[in-house]
Motif scaffolding. Structure first.
Motif, PDB file in Angstrom:
ATOM      1  N   MET A   1      28.761  48.515 -14.833  1.00  0.00           N
ATOM      2  CA  MET A   1      29.816  48.798 -13.734  1.00  0.00           C
ATOM      3  C   MET A   1      31.447  48.773 -13.995  1.00  0.00           C
ATOM      4  SD  MET A   1      27.931  49.375 -11.086  1.00  0.00           S
ATOM      5  CE  MET A   1      26.259  49.254 -11.031  1.00  0.00           C
ATOM      6  N   ARG A   2      31.392  48.326 -15.062  1.00  0.00           N
ATOM      7  CA  ARG A   2      33.123  48.202 -15.528  1.00  0.00           C
ATOM      8  C   ARG A   2      33.686  49.574 -15.878  1.00  0.00           C
ATOM      9  NH1 ARG A   2      34.398  48.284 -20.948  1.00  0.00           N
ATOM     10  NH2 ARG A   2      32.747  48.073 -22.590  1.00  0.00           N
ATOM     11  N   HIS A   3      32.509  50.470 -16.300  1.00  0.00           N
ATOM     12  CA  HIS A   3      32.928  51.708 -16.509  1.00  0.00           C
ATOM     13  C   HIS A   3      33.140  52.714 -15.199  1.00  0.00           C
ATOM     14  CE1 HIS A   3      32.150  51.480 -20.735  1.00  0.00           C
ATOM     15  NE2 HIS A   3      31.056  50.507 -20.448  1.00  0.00           N
ATOM     16  N   LEU A   4      32.912  52.193 -14.219  1.00  0.00           N
ATOM     17  CA  LEU A   4      32.927  53.055 -13.163  1.00  0.00           C
ATOM     18  C   LEU A   4      34.212  52.830 -12.282  1.00  0.00           C
ATOM     19  CD1 LEU A   4      29.336  52.291 -11.430  1.00  0.00           C
ATOM     20  CD2 LEU A   4      29.896  54.080 -12.905  1.00  0.00           C
ATOM     21  N   ASP A   5      34.618  54.044 -11.726  1.00  0.00           N
ATOM     22  CA  ASP A   5      35.830  54.032 -10.605  1.00  0.00           C
ATOM     23  C   ASP A   5      35.538  54.022  -9.470  1.00  0.00           C
ATOM     24  OD1 ASP A   5      38.147  54.713 -12.820  1.00  0.00           O
ATOM     25  OD2 ASP A   5      36.383  56.271 -13.419  1.00  0.00           O
ATOM     26  N   LEU A   6      34.160  54.220  -8.977  1.00  0.00           N
ATOM     27  CA  LEU A   6      33.836  54.239  -7.475  1.00  0.00           C
ATOM     28  C   LEU A   6      32.445  54.075  -7.699  1.00  0.00           C
ATOM     29  CD1 LEU A   6      35.136  54.542  -4.882  1.00  0.00           C
ATOM     30  CD2 LEU A   6      34.297  57.192  -4.710  1.00  0.00           C
ATOM     31  N   ALA A   7      31.748  53.437  -6.622  1.00  0.00           N
ATOM     32  CA  ALA A   7      30.340  53.243  -6.387  1.00  0.00           C
ATOM     33  C   ALA A   7      30.013  53.654  -5.088  1.00  0.00           C
ATOM     34  CB  ALA A   7      30.007  51.907  -6.722  1.00  0.00           C
ATOM     35  N   VAL A   8      28.951  54.554  -4.915  1.00  0.00           N
ATOM     36  CA  VAL A   8      28.391  54.822  -3.566  1.00  0.00           C
ATOM     37  C   VAL A   8      26.978  54.810  -3.569  1.00  0.00           C
ATOM     38  CG1 VAL A   8      28.254  56.843  -1.693  1.00  0.00           C
ATOM     39  CG2 VAL A   8      30.278  56.515  -3.156  1.00  0.00           C
ATOM     40  N   GLY A   9      26.317  53.976  -2.683  1.00  0.00           N
ATOM     41  CA  GLY A   9      24.750  53.823  -2.823  1.00  0.00           C
ATOM     42  C   GLY A   9      24.240  53.012  -1.952  1.00  0.00           C
ATOM     43  N   MET A  10      22.731  53.262  -1.870  1.00  0.00           N
ATOM     44  CA  MET A  10      22.027  52.767  -1.100  1.00  0.00           C
ATOM     45  C   MET A  10      21.409  51.212  -1.607  1.00  0.00           C
ATOM     46  SD  MET A  10      20.151  56.197   0.126  1.00  0.00           S
ATOM     47  CE  MET A  10      19.368  55.567   1.564  1.00  0.00           C
ATOM     48  N   ARG A  11      21.120  50.951  -2.638  1.00  0.00           N
ATOM     49  CA  ARG A  11      20.383  49.753  -3.186  1.00  0.00           C
ATOM     50  C   ARG A  11      21.261  48.735  -3.152  1.00  0.00           C
ATOM     51  NH1 ARG A  11      14.785  50.020  -3.267  1.00  0.00           N
ATOM     52  NH2 ARG A  11      14.221  51.945  -4.269  1.00  0.00           N
ATOM     53  N   LEU A  12      20.817  47.679  -2.512  1.00  0.00           N
ATOM     54  CA  LEU A  12      21.879  46.343  -2.381  1.00  0.00           C
ATOM     55  C   LEU A  12      22.406  45.991  -3.534  1.00  0.00           C
ATOM     56  CD1 LEU A  12      22.705  44.241  -0.525  1.00  0.00           C
ATOM     57  CD2 LEU A  12      20.624  42.856  -0.906  1.00  0.00           C
ATOM     58  N   HIS A  13      21.524  45.809  -4.661  1.00  0.00           N
ATOM     59  CA  HIS A  13      22.039  45.150  -5.675  1.00  0.00           C
ATOM     60  C   HIS A  13      23.009  45.957  -6.483  1.00  0.00           C
ATOM     61  CE1 HIS A  13      18.875  41.978  -4.666  1.00  0.00           C
ATOM     62  NE2 HIS A  13      19.769  41.469  -5.050  1.00  0.00           N
TER      63      HIS A  13
ATOM     64  N   ALA B   1      28.469  46.351  -8.407  1.00  0.00           N
ATOM     65  CA  ALA B   1      29.397  47.065  -8.422  1.00  0.00           C
ATOM     66  C   ALA B   1      30.852  46.050  -7.651  1.00  0.00           C
ATOM     67  CB  ALA B   1      29.424  48.310  -7.460  1.00  0.00           C
ATOM     68  N   ALA B   2      30.557  45.300  -6.782  1.00  0.00           N
ATOM     69  CA  ALA B   2      31.585  44.504  -6.055  1.00  0.00           C
ATOM     70  C   ALA B   2      31.985  43.305  -7.195  1.00  0.00           C
ATOM     71  CB  ALA B   2      31.042  43.911  -4.591  1.00  0.00           C
ATOM     72  N   ILE B   3      30.984  42.853  -7.788  1.00  0.00           N
ATOM     73  CA  ILE B   3      31.383  41.738  -8.765  1.00  0.00           C
ATOM     74  C   ILE B   3      32.178  42.347  -9.871  1.00  0.00           C
ATOM     75  CG2 ILE B   3      30.343  40.251 -10.588  1.00  0.00           C
ATOM     76  CD1 ILE B   3      27.593  40.082  -8.850  1.00  0.00           C
ATOM     77  N   ALA B   4      31.910  43.624 -10.230  1.00  0.00           N
ATOM     78  CA  ALA B   4      32.871  44.148 -11.263  1.00  0.00           C
ATOM     79  C   ALA B   4      34.019  44.609 -10.742  1.00  0.00           C
ATOM     80  CB  ALA B   4      31.947  45.388 -11.872  1.00  0.00           C
ATOM     81  N   GLY B   5      34.309  44.430  -9.594  1.00  0.00           N
ATOM     82  CA  GLY B   5      35.588  44.951  -9.215  1.00  0.00           C
ATOM     83  C   GLY B   5      35.817  46.518  -8.888  1.00  0.00           C
ATOM     84  N   VAL B   6      34.694  47.313  -8.544  1.00  0.00           N
ATOM     85  CA  VAL B   6      34.731  48.467  -8.382  1.00  0.00           C
ATOM     86  C   VAL B   6      34.904  48.787  -6.737  1.00  0.00           C
ATOM     87  CG1 VAL B   6      33.377  50.450  -8.760  1.00  0.00           C
ATOM     88  CG2 VAL B   6      33.322  49.041 -10.524  1.00  0.00           C
TER      89      VAL B   6
ATOM     90  N   VAL C   1      33.507  50.042  -3.300  1.00  0.00           N
ATOM     91  CA  VAL C   1      32.267  50.451  -3.111  1.00  0.00           C
ATOM     92  C   VAL C   1      32.088  51.019  -1.662  1.00  0.00           C
ATOM     93  CG1 VAL C   1      31.131  48.792  -4.600  1.00  0.00           C
ATOM     94  CG2 VAL C   1      31.535  48.175  -2.171  1.00  0.00           C
ATOM     95  N   LEU C   2      31.030  51.947  -1.461  1.00  0.00           N
ATOM     96  CA  LEU C   2      30.878  52.631  -0.129  1.00  0.00           C
ATOM     97  C   LEU C   2      29.363  52.515   0.071  1.00  0.00           C
ATOM     98  CD1 LEU C   2      31.712  53.946   2.277  1.00  0.00           C
ATOM     99  CD2 LEU C   2      31.324  56.288   1.383  1.00  0.00           C
TER     100      LEU C   2
ATOM    101  N   ARG D   1      41.920  52.295  -2.733  1.00  0.00           N
ATOM    102  CA  ARG D   1      40.905  51.483  -3.308  1.00  0.00           C
ATOM    103  C   ARG D   1      41.592  50.260  -3.894  1.00  0.00           C
ATOM    104  NH1 ARG D   1      42.912  55.887  -5.844  1.00  0.00           N
ATOM    105  NH2 ARG D   1      43.692  55.794  -7.886  1.00  0.00           N
ATOM    106  N   TRP D   2      42.828  50.077  -4.374  1.00  0.00           N
ATOM    107  CA  TRP D   2      43.342  48.728  -4.488  1.00  0.00           C
ATOM    108  C   TRP D   2      43.381  47.883  -3.645  1.00  0.00           C
ATOM    109  CZ3 TRP D   2      42.674  49.422  -9.415  1.00  0.00           C
ATOM    110  CH2 TRP D   2      43.041  50.603 -10.080  1.00  0.00           C
ATOM    111  N   LEU D   3      43.673  48.131  -2.384  1.00  0.00           N
ATOM    112  CA  LEU D   3      43.565  47.209  -1.404  1.00  0.00           C
ATOM    113  C   LEU D   3      42.242  46.735  -0.978  1.00  0.00           C
ATOM    114  CD1 LEU D   3      46.209  48.867   1.310  1.00  0.00           C
ATOM    115  CD2 LEU D   3      46.357  46.803  -0.050  1.00  0.00           C
TER     116      LEU D   3
END
Length: 377
Positions: free
Chosen positions: A273-285, A290-295, A297-298, A340-342
């Protein structure tokens, strides 16, 4: 391994390598239990004991599906405590499978603790009856979200139910190097978007499967062009791979998308996840990682647990996949990127409270274990 004089603790859930989210829960649960009670001998009741034994060599793994009652009674009766959960296992037609084992353990006099379990939908008479009967006798009932508490209450559970948080909140990442991404065909030098898709299910009841895949492909193309990015599909179950490729096949920018095909441990995916700039998805985990990694999320909610998590972290929770028009979802993606930063700061602040609640589950379990079998002085 473990101290022969310590407690023997059973763990029952949807474990056995079929879902990275469930394995993340088990990884966190076992790590917390080892830290609090290193003298415990842990028995994991697994749907694939061979997989579980390799993944966690310092525990005992045993099968429970297709095992006759006499053998199960023998395995259950040697426990000092049985942990039920965590994860979403108490729902129609599935709850009875787990709760029958719980009832057998209780018949053997084994106390039961529910560990941040997920519940709902729970309306079937058989499942509701077993839920009421077994949980009423439990040492304590903890659930991972408000929706699960409500589902248990509506099923008729009258004992106190404590809302903690998903155990995966406590995971720590393993290194996921760029070489691993190159091996998967993901090139360097681009922004990177992570996407998680699964079968439509209740998320897109009004769409046929092709229309569902086309809708997600439209979202994926928008993301690629809006951010000038590469898209990485992250399967959380093996069946997600087929749905990811189906979405990719409808993309006009299919050359900018890759589906991860190798097998990874939960903490490795968290490291990705630390390599991602944005995460969009359906699976809870996927969203939790992504949220833990500071990405930013939508969520694309397909179930109450995703709505609950989106609310907890202050993320937008458009049910975009249940609409035949993608416009509102694309507008939300656009807004998420601009803000995104907010959003990251707000989510990071909220996660601190969720981690405290997640740790509470292990604390409560430890207190019960101390009463059952105190730590040697």
């Amino acid at each position: 391994m473990t101290n022969a004089n310590g407690p023997t603790v059973g763990v029952l859930g949807s474990y056995g390598g079929m879902n990275l989210g469930d394995e993340a829960i088990l990884t966190s649960l076992l790590g917390d239990l080892r830290q609090r009670r290193p003298d415990a001998h842990v028995v994991v009741f697994s749907r694939n004991p061979e997989y579980t034994q390799v993944a966690f060599p310092d525990i005992e793994a045993t099968g429970w599906e297709g095992v006759n009652r006499e053998r199960m009674a023998e395995a259950l009766c040697r426990l000092d405590l049985l942990i039920l959960g965590g994860g979403g296992i108490l729902y129609n037609t599935e709850a009875r499978r787990y709760l029958r084992l719980v009832a057998e353990a209780q018949e053997c006099g084994v106390p039961v603790f529910t560990y941040a379990v997920g519940a709902g939908p729970l309306t079937d008479g058989v499942d509701c009856g077993l839920t009421r009967e077994t949980l009423q006798k439990a040492l304590e009932v903890t659930v991972r979200d408000e929706g699960s508490k409500l589902a248990l209450e509506e099923a008729g559970v009258r004992c106190p139910v404590t809302v903690t948080a998903d155990p995966a909140m406590l995971l720590q990442p393993e290194e996921f190097c760029r070489d691993a991404l190159r091996t998967e065909g993901v090139p360097d030098g681009w922004r990177m978007i992570g996407m998680s898709v699964r079968e439509p299910g209740r998320a897109a009841q009004s769409l046929d499967v092709d229309a569902y895949h086309q809708l997600l492909a439209h979202v994926a193309d928008f993301l690629v062009h809006r951010l000038d990015a590469q898209l990485v599909f992250v399967p959380m179950e093996r069946q997600d791979i087929a749905h990811s490729h189906a979405v990719l096949s409808y993309m006009s920018a299919a050359d900018r998308g890759r589906v991860l095909n190798n097998n990874y441990r939960p903490c490795q995916v968290l490291g990705l996840m630390r390599h991602l700039d944005l995460a969009v998805g359906m699976r809870l985990h996927f969203l939790i990682f992504a949220a833990i990694a500071g990405v930013p999320v939508l969520p694309l909610p397909y179930a109450g647990k995703v709505f609950d998590f989106a609310k907890e972290i202050g993320a937008p929770s458009l049910g975009g996949v249940v609409r035949e028009a993608a416009g509102p979802l694309l507008a939300e993606v656009d807004r998420l990127w601009d803000e995104r930063w907010l959003r990251i700061r707000d989510t990071t602040s909220r996660l601190a409270g969720l981690r405290e609640r997640a740790a509470l589950t292990g604390e409560r379990l430890s207190q019960h274990l101390e009463r059952i079998m105190p730590v040697p002085a």
